[in-house]
Write an enzyme that holds these catalytic residues in place. Structure first.
Site, PDB file in Angstrom:
ATOM      1  N   ARG A  58       0.861  -1.188   0.000  1.00 57.33           N
ATOM      2  CA  ARG A  58       0.000   0.000   0.000  1.00 57.33           C
ATOM      3  C   ARG A  58       0.898   1.239   0.000  1.00 57.33           C
ATOM      4  O   ARG A  58       1.690   1.429   0.923  1.00 57.33           O
ATOM      5  CB  ARG A  58      -0.905  -0.017   1.245  1.00 57.33           C
ATOM      6  CG  ARG A  58      -1.765   1.214   1.329  1.00 57.33           C
ATOM      7  CD  ARG A  58      -2.713   1.248   2.529  1.00 57.33           C
ATOM      8  NE  ARG A  58      -3.321   2.556   2.542  1.00 57.33           N
ATOM      9  CZ  ARG A  58      -3.494   3.314   3.603  1.00 57.33           C
ATOM     10  NH1 ARG A  58      -3.168   2.886   4.807  1.00 57.33           N
ATOM     11  NH2 ARG A  58      -4.035   4.507   3.492  1.00 57.33           N
ATOM     12  N   GLN A 110      -7.809   8.256   6.229  1.00 59.15           N
ATOM     13  CA  GLN A 110      -8.203   8.853   7.502  1.00 59.15           C
ATOM     14  C   GLN A 110      -8.828  10.250   7.413  1.00 59.15           C
ATOM     15  O   GLN A 110      -8.181  11.246   7.744  1.00 59.15           O
ATOM     16  CB  GLN A 110      -6.993   8.906   8.449  1.00 59.15           C
ATOM     17  CG  GLN A 110      -6.429   7.532   8.729  1.00 59.15           C
ATOM     18  CD  GLN A 110      -5.424   7.516   9.894  1.00 59.15           C
ATOM     19  OE1 GLN A 110      -4.963   6.454  10.258  1.00 59.15           O
ATOM     20  NE2 GLN A 110      -5.095   8.644  10.484  1.00 59.15           N
ATOM     21  N   SER A 143     -10.412  11.712   9.361  1.00 56.78           N
ATOM     22  CA  SER A 143     -10.279  12.416  10.647  1.00 56.78           C
ATOM     23  C   SER A 143      -9.060  13.341  10.661  1.00 56.78           C
ATOM     24  O   SER A 143      -8.881  14.106  11.603  1.00 56.78           O
ATOM     25  CB  SER A 143     -10.172  11.408  11.796  1.00 56.78           C
ATOM     26  OG  SER A 143      -9.128  10.503  11.538  1.00 56.78           O
ATOM     27  N   ASN A 184      -7.691   1.426   9.897  1.00 56.57           N
ATOM     28  CA  ASN A 184      -6.394   1.797  10.467  1.00 56.57           C
ATOM     29  C   ASN A 184      -6.588   1.763  11.974  1.00 56.57           C
ATOM     30  O   ASN A 184      -7.277   2.620  12.535  1.00 56.57           O
ATOM     31  CB  ASN A 184      -5.980   3.209  10.037  1.00 56.57           C
ATOM     32  CG  ASN A 184      -5.633   3.302   8.565  1.00 56.57           C
ATOM     33  OD1 ASN A 184      -5.733   2.330   7.826  1.00 56.57           O
ATOM     34  ND2 ASN A 184      -5.229   4.476   8.125  1.00 56.57           N
ATOM     35  N   TYR A 222      -4.712   1.334  15.743  1.00 60.31           N
ATOM     36  CA  TYR A 222      -3.422   1.329  16.446  1.00 60.31           C
ATOM     37  C   TYR A 222      -3.550   1.086  17.944  1.00 60.31           C
ATOM     38  O   TYR A 222      -2.688   0.493  18.553  1.00 60.31           O
ATOM     39  CB  TYR A 222      -2.709   2.680  16.255  1.00 60.31           C
ATOM     40  CG  TYR A 222      -2.095   2.851  14.889  1.00 60.31           C
ATOM     41  CD1 TYR A 222      -2.875   3.242  13.793  1.00 60.31           C
ATOM     42  CD2 TYR A 222      -0.738   2.627  14.678  1.00 60.31           C
ATOM     43  CE1 TYR A 222      -2.310   3.393  12.534  1.00 60.31           C
ATOM     44  CE2 TYR A 222      -0.169   2.774  13.419  1.00 60.31           C
ATOM     45  CZ  TYR A 222      -0.955   3.164  12.359  1.00 60.31           C
ATOM     46  OH  TYR A 222      -0.392   3.305  11.116  1.00 60.31           O
ATOM     47  N   GLU A 245      -3.881  -0.433   7.996  1.00 65.66           N
ATOM     48  CA  GLU A 245      -2.745   0.026   8.793  1.00 65.66           C
ATOM     49  C   GLU A 245      -2.827  -0.497  10.203  1.00 65.66           C
ATOM     50  O   GLU A 245      -3.899  -0.467  10.837  1.00 65.66           O
ATOM     51  CB  GLU A 245      -2.732   1.558   8.927  1.00 65.66           C
ATOM     52  CG  GLU A 245      -1.988   2.264   7.848  1.00 65.66           C
ATOM     53  CD  GLU A 245      -1.908   3.762   8.089  1.00 65.66           C
ATOM     54  OE1 GLU A 245      -1.568   4.191   9.217  1.00 65.66           O
ATOM     55  OE2 GLU A 245      -2.181   4.506   7.136  1.00 65.66           O
TER      56      GLU A 245
HETATM   57  C1  NOJ Z   1      -1.752   6.831  10.362  1.00 68.20           C
HETATM   58  C2  NOJ Z   1      -1.303   7.571   9.151  1.00 68.20           C
HETATM   59  O1  NOJ Z   1      -2.027   7.138   8.039  1.00 68.20           O
HETATM   60  C3  NOJ Z   1       0.198   7.480   8.875  1.00 68.20           C
HETATM   61  O2  NOJ Z   1       0.530   8.475   7.962  1.00 68.20           O
HETATM   62  C4  NOJ Z   1       0.974   7.589  10.162  1.00 68.20           C
HETATM   63  O3  NOJ Z   1       2.346   7.600   9.926  1.00 68.20           O
HETATM   64  C5  NOJ Z   1       0.594   6.435  11.067  1.00 68.20           C
HETATM   65  N1  NOJ Z   1      -0.816   6.531  11.375  1.00 68.20           N
HETATM   66  C6  NOJ Z   1       1.355   6.385  12.393  1.00 68.20           C
HETATM   67  O4  NOJ Z   1       1.040   7.482  13.164  1.00 68.20           O
END
Ligand code: NOJ
Length: 508
Positions: free
Chosen positions: A96, A186, A188, A326, A328, A397
């Site tokens: 990606r 994103q 957001s 995505n 985290y 992600e």
């Molecule tokens: C989401 C973002 O898409 C990416 O650009 C960023 O580096 C990562 N999170 C880590 O923060």
């Protein structure tokens, strides 16, 4: 120990416990991700135009944690062949990456098409396909042409047409070879961009940010419909959008905290999911009502949250083949009481009106916001299934930040634990097409510069050639891809990574 805790948690919730080995199916795709500004460098090479991030970090070097901006980054513009070699070492199915809008359209508009910029992505795509790696293209990953920013950027309704024209150019050029498209990364980002934190650094909290969200969603939908109408029959690809979907758990069982968590999720998940995936479309009712009420109290004529017309609702509904997740980290959500911290007014935070915390027991990444809570991805998946009727998903992600060390045990733990949680979610009915680690290599983490490293490969930014070296996590991820299982005790005999033929993969 942490692994056991996770398993306990997930199995306890599902009402049973077992330790069967779970495998990812043969069709499940494993990949890694990057984005143009963060890796390409060559910020003004071969006719590339200026992006909002070029301008913002040139104008404000003091905002970058270690002073390193994206001017050179990993120099992927010149080193894409090495990048593809790393992808082959890992044995990934897909890569990606994003296209830099001002690299292909320096003015942002189609009056000036930069052939050299387009050629760069042609070369990258062809190099990937040569080795059987599926390109997954993100059309927009935060780097708007500065010229368009000066005409209003994402706060202007004109951006919807600009984006559609840009997208058509990419579909015309690459749709014969690219089967996975992500319109926007994103949405957001609007809250950071218009909160004055990230490029373009405009302060318009609770107003400009909501206008941006509306236009981002409409731009996405237009791009989706364009593909659907003119390209899909011929090329049979899929088009999705990547959302930042971290999960908000109620702090405890108290009714007010359960309600607070639901409000938080409506603002952070529903705001984007509802218009596309819910039965009736539009922004969630709770969000519309809350922002309307607050806006009136604050003396605004109308709600600060723009409305969607019935045509816009129709355009948006069903406008995605998959939702890119995505994910985290997680947060705990608590209802606000009188003595609580007061948020800026107006702002998204004030509109949501809840308190967020993270547990001290969760292991911390190098980034202050990033803590490991693998149970969150399981909960998120089940939440999406329940609320949006089992949408097709793709984890676009997931990643962990460390310092520069090659011995990144904490990233290995993080990836293993989240992948196990994901296997449980799949077993419980979640439709997941694939998984993507952020990131292939260390890169420019926006305002954090290169002080927070997300790479499976370490990058030596001091070296002229931006040397890339595999970390422990690269070897572990390679093994997971090969075996389709997560082995919690596996360690490599040596840290040397080399290309393994695909035929040596274990498949179900
Ligand atoms: C989401 C973002 O898409 C990416 O650009 C960023 O580096 C990562 N999170 C880590 O923060």
């Amino acid at each position: 120990m942490r692994l056991c805790l996770l398993l306990f948690c997930v199995t306890a919730v599902r009402g049973w416990s077992d330790t069967r080995i779970r495998k990812f199916k043969k069709e499940f795709l494993f990949g890694v991700a990057t984005s143009a500004y963060q890796v390409e460098g060559a910020w003004d090479t071969d006719g590339k135009g200026e992006s909002i991030w070029d301008k913002y970090l040139h104008d404000h070097p003091e905002l970058i944690a270690d002073g390193r901006n994206g001017d050179i980054a990993c120099d992927s513009y010149h080193q894409y062949k090495r990048d593809v070699e790393m992808l082959r070492e890992l044995g990934v199915d897909h890569y990606r990456f994003s296209i830099s809008w001002p690299r292909v359209l320096p003015t942002g508009l189609t009056n000036d098409i930069n052939e050299k910029g387009l050629q760069y992505y042609d070369n990258l795509i062809n190099e990937l396909l040569k080795y059987g790696i599926e390109p997954m293209v993100t059309i927009y990953h935060f780097d708007l042409p500065q010229s368009l920013q000066e005409l209003g950027g994402w706060a202007s309704p004109l951006v919807v047409q600009w984006f559609e024209d840009y997208t058509r150019l990419l579909f015309d050029r690459y749709a014969d070879r690219v089967k996975f498209w992500i319109t926007i990364n994103q949405p957001s980002f609007c809250f950071e961009s218009y909160g004055g934190i990230t490029a373009p650094g405009i302060k318009s909290k609770g107003l400009g940010d909501y206008m941006c969200v509306k236009h981002v969603l409409l731009a996405h939908a237009k791009a989706y419909r364009l593909y659907e109408k003119e390209y899909k029959n011929k090329y049979k690809g899929s088009v999705g959008i990547s959302l930042s979907l971290n999960f908000g758990h109620p702090l405890n069982n108290k009714t007010e905290n359960q309600e607070a968590a639901e409000i938080f999720r409506d603002f952070t998940i529903g705001l984007y999911m509802n218009p596309i995936w819910s039965k009736y479309g539009d922004f969630p009712k709770t969000v519309r009502n809350r922002v309307m009420k607050k806006s009136k109290e604050q003396g605004y004529e109308k709600s600060r949250l723009p409305t969607l017309s019935s045509e816009e609702i129709k355009l948006l509904k069903g406008s995605a083949d998959f939702v890119g997740i995505n994910h985290y980290t997680s947060v705990f959500v608590e209802a606000r009481t009188d003595s609580d911290e007061i948020f800026e007014v107006p702002s998204l935070q004030d509109d949501i009106g809840v308190l967020l915390t993270q547990s001290d027991e969760w292991v911390s990444g190098k980034s202050s916001w990033l803590k490991s809570a693998p149970y969150g991805i399981y909960k998120l998946c089940l939440y999406l299934n329940e609320k949006y009727n089992y949408p097709q998903t793709f984890v676009t992600e997931q990643g962990w930040s460390t310092g520069t060390s090659l011995n990144d045990r904490s990233r290995v733990d993080y990836l293993r634990e989240y992948l196990i949680a994901l296997l449980f979610a799949i077993e419980d009915g979640t439709k997941v097409m694939g998984y993507t680690v952020w990131s292939l290599m260390d890169n420019v983490e926006w305002n954090a510069g290169t002080s927070e490293r997300f790479g499976l490969y370490e990058v030596d930014f001091e070296a002229e050639e931006k040397t890339r070296t595999a970390r422990l996590s690269a070897l572990v991820y390679k093994r997971i891809i090969q075996k389709r299982v997560v082995e919690k005790d596996w360690t490599p005999d040596s840290w040397k990574i080399s290309i393994t033929p695909r035929s040596e993969r274990d498949e179900l």
